[in-house]
Write an enzyme that holds these catalytic residues in place. Structure first.
Site, PDB file in Angstrom:
ATOM      1  N   TYR A 141      30.530  -2.210  12.982  1.00  9.49           N
ATOM      2  CA  TYR A 141      31.456  -2.212  13.902  1.00  9.49           C
ATOM      3  C   TYR A 141      31.238  -3.749  14.839  1.00  9.49           C
ATOM      4  O   TYR A 141      32.147  -4.510  15.212  1.00  9.49           O
ATOM      5  CB  TYR A 141      31.942  -1.191  14.872  1.00  9.49           C
ATOM      6  N   LYS A 191      22.567   6.565   4.550  1.00  9.44           N
ATOM      7  CA  LYS A 191      22.694   6.132   3.254  1.00  9.44           C
ATOM      8  C   LYS A 191      21.507   5.629   2.710  1.00  9.44           C
ATOM      9  O   LYS A 191      21.453   4.474   2.438  1.00  9.44           O
ATOM     10  CB  LYS A 191      24.137   5.403   3.355  1.00  9.44           C
ATOM     11  N   ASP A 223      27.666  10.760   1.838  1.00  3.80           N
ATOM     12  CA  ASP A 223      28.611  11.177   0.894  1.00  3.80           C
ATOM     13  C   ASP A 223      28.346  12.659   0.802  1.00  3.80           C
ATOM     14  O   ASP A 223      29.544  13.475   0.402  1.00  3.80           O
ATOM     15  CB  ASP A 223      28.464  10.706  -0.458  1.00  3.80           C
ATOM     16  N   ASP A 247      32.329   8.000  12.468  1.00  2.90           N
ATOM     17  CA  ASP A 247      33.946   7.806  12.596  1.00  2.90           C
ATOM     18  C   ASP A 247      34.661   8.559  11.632  1.00  2.90           C
ATOM     19  O   ASP A 247      35.564   9.376  12.011  1.00  2.90           O
ATOM     20  CB  ASP A 247      34.238   6.116  12.645  1.00  2.90           C
ATOM     21  N   ASP A 251      36.129  12.681  11.936  1.00  6.70           N
ATOM     22  CA  ASP A 251      37.575  13.075  11.606  1.00  6.70           C
ATOM     23  C   ASP A 251      37.644  14.121  10.496  1.00  6.70           C
ATOM     24  O   ASP A 251      38.466  14.978  10.685  1.00  6.70           O
ATOM     25  CB  ASP A 251      38.391  11.866  11.090  1.00  6.70           C
TER      26      ASP A 251
END
Length: 360
Positions: A141, A191, A223, A247, A251
């Site tokens: 980001y 990852k 994942d 992020d 959620d």
């Protein structure tokens, strides 16, 4: 000594949940004898409309001088056509960067009264209590270079995922310290099978782990972590991960509770003011209708009392009042299931029910 709290209601439903939060805060401050000074200012779209920028210099100065910042939400379709760098969300990003809020804590707790509100089977979520620790000021980001440019006669968008050892270490330590105070288990999500930046992440996590022999560390690819959150969420105690992965996963985890309207968050630094906000955003589809759930904002106040104001008893009072309100059957539309014993209320009705239990 007075504690200065900066309240930034922001946009959309932020303007509806902030008054509820401040009423609860003032009540517990009175009963706990906390000396508070509450200042209010604009941020996001409201600030753009008034000042032409998503956060004014004066507001930023207030934030830097505050003991804690309460934020409602920022953004909305009204400002979607603005250039990317001038949208309401830039105000939030500038606050995070300027206050060096590198650690985002998102507790995911399923209240007993809301077990049936989850999209998962009740046996999978009953008693669920986990914490997502998200790195907040680095990663893809904020990495550079970034942008959109023409290459080979077509536009290409690009972003950079970059983390230094020190950035990784400080957020991983927050994860270990949190796990040490909870169930003693930390899952670091990366990852590392395809991204070199998270190969380093895993290596640093292993190094830091030697300082925490009483915490069990395991690693999980992002994942698989997403799959495990909806397969067997109670296997997790504390999750620590990168900005983008956090992020997304926070959620996903939030929906295990049945509604984003139930989830508070804290963004912390090494010394400046913490920032506390619900995770539900501005919800423009229901803004102004008086039906938004204020509990995430109210629970964010509890986190502020615990992490920034050193008032854990006051925080616990709020959490008990929220639990008792839910046990009594009060529900806003997002968590109402139409079951016997439920009383559907709007924003003010839910606030009144919580206040009644705080003052009982």
């Amino acid at each position: 000594m007075s504690n200065m709290i900066l309240a930034l209601a922001g946009d959309g439903v932020g303007a509806e949940v902030m008054p509820a939060a401040l009423e609860v805060l003032c009540q517990v401050a009175k009963t706990s004898r906390l000396d508070l000074e509450i200042r209010e200012a604009l941020v996001g779209g409201a600030s753009i409309d008034e000042h032409g920028v998503p956060i004014a210099d004066d507001t930023f100065a207030l934030a830097r001088g505050a003991d804690a910042v309460l934020l409602g939400a920022v953004g909305g379709p009204k400002w979607d056509d603005l250039p990317f760098g001038k949208r309401p969300e830039r105000g939030l990003l500038e606050l995070r960067r300027g206050l060096e809020l590198f650690a985002n804590l998102r507790p995911v707790r399923v209240f007993d009264a809301l077990t049936d509100a989850s999209s998962l089977k009740s046996e999978l979520v009953r008693g669920l209590d986990l914490l997502v620790v998200r790195e907040l000021t680095g990663g893809i980001y904020f990495g550079k270079p970034r942008g959109i440019e023409v290459r080979n006669n077509e536009r290409c968008g690009f972003n950079t995922l970059v983390y230094s050892e020190s950035e990784i270490e400080r957020i991983v330590r927050v994860g270990f310290e949190s796990a040490k105070k909870r169930g003693g288990r930390l899952t670091s999500v990366d990852k590392s099978n395809v991204l070199e930046a998270t190969v380093l992440w895993r290596e640093v996590a292993e190094t830091v782990a030697t300082d925490y022999p009483d915490v069990t560390l395991d690693h999980m690819l992002v994942d698989n972590a997403g799959m495990q959150l909806v397969r067997a969420p109670k296997q997790f105690d504390v999750i620590v991960t990168t900005n983008m992965f956090g992020d997304i996963l926070s959620d996903v985890a939030a929906m295990l509770t049945g509604s984003l309207g139930m989830l508070p968050s804290a963004s912390l630094s090494a010394g400046t003011a913490g920032l506390y906000e619900p995770v539900h955003g501005t919800a423009p589809d229901i803004a102004g209708k008086g039906i938004v759930n204020p509990l995430a904002m109210i629970l964010s106040v509890a986190m502020m009392l615990r992490y920034s104001l050193d008032a854990p008893d006051a925080a616990a009072d709020i959490e008990r009042a929220v639990a008792a309100t839910l046990d009594a059957g009060y529900r806003t539309r997002d968590i109402a299931l139409g079951l016997p014993g439920e009383t559907e209320v709007g924003t003010i009705g839910m606030l009144d029910a919580v206040m009644a239990r705080l003052t009982a």
